[in-house]
Design an enzyme around this catalytic site. Structure first.
Site, PDB file in Angstrom:
ATOM      1  N   VAL A   1      48.181 -31.747 102.493  1.00 41.99           N
ATOM      2  CA  VAL A   1      47.459 -30.561 101.909  1.00 41.99           C
ATOM      3  C   VAL A   1      46.001 -30.767 101.830  1.00 41.99           C
ATOM      4  O   VAL A   1      45.552 -31.716 101.055  1.00 41.99           O
ATOM      5  CB  VAL A   1      48.045 -29.893 100.842  1.00 41.99           C
ATOM      6  CG1 VAL A   1      47.390 -28.416 100.790  1.00 41.99           C
ATOM      7  CG2 VAL A   1      49.685 -29.788 100.869  1.00 41.99           C
TER       8      VAL A   1
ATOM      9  N   ASP B   1      62.712 -22.975  94.724  1.00 39.05           N
ATOM     10  CA  ASP B   1      62.156 -24.115  94.511  1.00 39.05           C
ATOM     11  C   ASP B   1      61.278 -24.192  93.366  1.00 39.05           C
ATOM     12  O   ASP B   1      60.142 -24.767  93.394  1.00 39.05           O
ATOM     13  CB  ASP B   1      61.739 -24.929  95.654  1.00 39.05           C
ATOM     14  CG  ASP B   1      61.497 -26.454  95.494  1.00 39.05           C
ATOM     15  OD1 ASP B   1      62.092 -27.191  94.641  1.00 39.05           O
ATOM     16  OD2 ASP B   1      60.747 -27.066  95.911  1.00 39.05           O
TER      17      ASP B   1
ATOM     18  N   MET C   1      56.971 -33.860 104.202  1.00 36.53           N
ATOM     19  CA  MET C   1      56.567 -33.313 105.515  1.00 36.53           C
ATOM     20  C   MET C   1      55.234 -33.054 105.996  1.00 36.53           C
ATOM     21  O   MET C   1      54.918 -33.135 107.083  1.00 36.53           O
ATOM     22  CB  MET C   1      57.190 -32.052 105.458  1.00 36.53           C
ATOM     23  CG  MET C   1      58.726 -31.842 105.254  1.00 36.53           C
ATOM     24  SD  MET C   1      59.435 -32.219 106.796  1.00 36.53           S
ATOM     25  CE  MET C   1      59.072 -31.038 107.921  1.00 36.53           C
ATOM     26  N   GLY C   2      54.150 -33.202 105.242  1.00 36.81           N
ATOM     27  CA  GLY C   2      52.735 -33.043 105.648  1.00 36.81           C
ATOM     28  C   GLY C   2      51.852 -33.339 104.441  1.00 36.81           C
ATOM     29  O   GLY C   2      52.211 -33.991 103.572  1.00 36.81           O
TER      30      GLY C   2
END
Length: 406
Positions: free
Chosen positions: A31, A138, A28-29
């Site tokens: 960091v 998670d 998703m992205g």
């Protein structure tokens, strides 16, 4: 934690945070390591442009709202966010250190007593999360960072309110990491209870002491089948005897058969105390054992000023001859800003500590020959939590007091 340089496509600043390098990425992205205007380091998570749509923004906004409600000393703190930006982002506390997965892959499994300390610490942290009406959902080795002040839990992106019946996932969609996923979570049972985090913590501790997960499978489909099959027991081969009964209970197929988190804390304490240690002692040993090892990338970006061990010896001799009007606290501050050799216990710290003599020799320039380094573990940067730092500071104070007129 490995830090890589920014690419030409990366932003150089977001929401007032200067971005210094990359520290991770996912589907998703990305960091980044960021720095606030006041110099506070931060982990800045940015959603990829290719996946920014109304649903991803809504999910990201939900993650932000959940993070705002979570607090505790073992949780990476929320700092700031903007879900409405062109590239949505959020910033959390930056924890300088490897994750548990990388540490075990590099240095091997943890000793039983240190794994028990890790279990007590994380179970207590998750207890606080559940008291806030939340589940992590998670928890896995990659979401546990081993920082200079102890382990911290990150990535609550899948966290949900325990009593909530609403979700952004499709009705039959299962989200999480199969290797650490509880059977009822893998089977899509709703609503989930705190037992899913107990199971995940059990899987994390199993990995910490063996380097393996409860079920090893060639693909996700087989993994889901093994996790949800009541006739397939988790593989506890190689688990130390002290932890075998606890991990077997935490990894029970039925949620009701698993211990509650406070009971996990109590049993971990029993393992620690049976080894002749207090809980605080085990925590310090865990922190020393798992302290950040390779600071090359971070130092290249931040360039902190440090003293070499040869310089520390010079300072030791100088302080031993200091006049009465000197600053008593100066010796301690100098010792605590110097790099330490690798520490696996008090014996190692004693071996490497600078020696004070009755009649200090004349001050000599710092040696140009590099100090040999132990081949077992690279040298951590900070002495603040080490036994050697405290011992060295005390030796410096004693040497100063011996030369004082009072």
């Amino acid at each position: 934690m490995q830090i890589t340089p920014l690419s030409p496509e990366d932003p150089i600043a977001l929401g007032g945070f200067d971005l210094l390098g990359r520290i991770g990425q996912g589907g998703m992205g990305q960091v980044y390591l960021g720095e606030s205007p006041g110099g506070e380091p931060a982990a800045v998570k940015v959603i990829k442009s290719s996946v920014v749509d109304s649903e991803s923004r809504q999910r990201f906004a939900q993650e932000i709202e959940i993070l705002k409600t979570i607090w505790g000393p073992r949780i990476a703190a929320f700092l700031d966010s903007d879900a409405e930006a062109e590239r949505p982002w959020l910033a959390t506390e930056y924890v300088e250190g490897p994750d548990l997965r990388k540490h075990v892959a590099t240095y091997g499994p943890l000793p039983a007593v240190l794994a028990a300390s890790l279990g007590a610490t994380l179970a207590e942290a998750l207890t606080g999360v559940q008291k806030q009406g939340l589940l992590h959902r998670d928890l896995k080795p990659a979401n546990i960072l081993l920082g200079p002040n102890g382990p911290k839990i990150i990535d609550f992106g899948l966290a949900v309110f325990a009593e909530s019946s609403t979700s952004l996932t499709a009705p039959n969609q299962v989200v999480g990491t199969p290797a650490c996923m509880a059977p009822e979570q893998a089977a899509g049972v709703k609503p989930l209870t705190g037992a899913v985090d107990v199971y995940a913590l059990g899987a994390v501790l199993l990995f910490a002491v063996t380097g393996r997960y409860p079920y090893q499978a060639p693909n996700v489909v087989v993994a889901f089948h093994m996790v949800t099959d009541p006739s397939t027991a988790p593989d506890l081969t190689g688990v130390p005897d002290e932890l075998s009964s606890l991990l077997a209970a935490m990894l029970a197929q039925e949620a009701a058969a698993r211990p509650a988190l406070p009971e996990v804390v109590a049993q971990c304490r029993s393992v620690i105390e049976a080894a002749g240690l207090k809980v605080a002692q085990a925590r310090r040993r865990l922190t020393t054992f798992t302290a950040p090892q390779d600071q090359t990338a971070t130092e290249a970006l931040q360039a902190p000023a440090t003293l070499a061990l040869a310089d520390l010896r010079t300072v030791t001799a100088t302080v031993a001859q200091a006049p009465v009007c000197g600053d008593l606290d100066h010796a301690s501050s100098v010792a605590e800003t110097s790099p330490r050799p690798a520490a696996h216990g008090a014996a190692d710290a004693t071996e490497h500590a600078p020696k004070l003599v009755d009649t200090p020799p004349p001050v000599q320039p710092a040696a140009t020959t590099p100090v040999p380094r132990r081949s077992v573990r690279p040298t951590p940067r900070s002495l603040r939590q080490s036994v050697q730092a405290r011992r060295t500071a005390e030796q410096l104070r004693m040497a100063y007091a011996a030369g004082a007129s009072f």
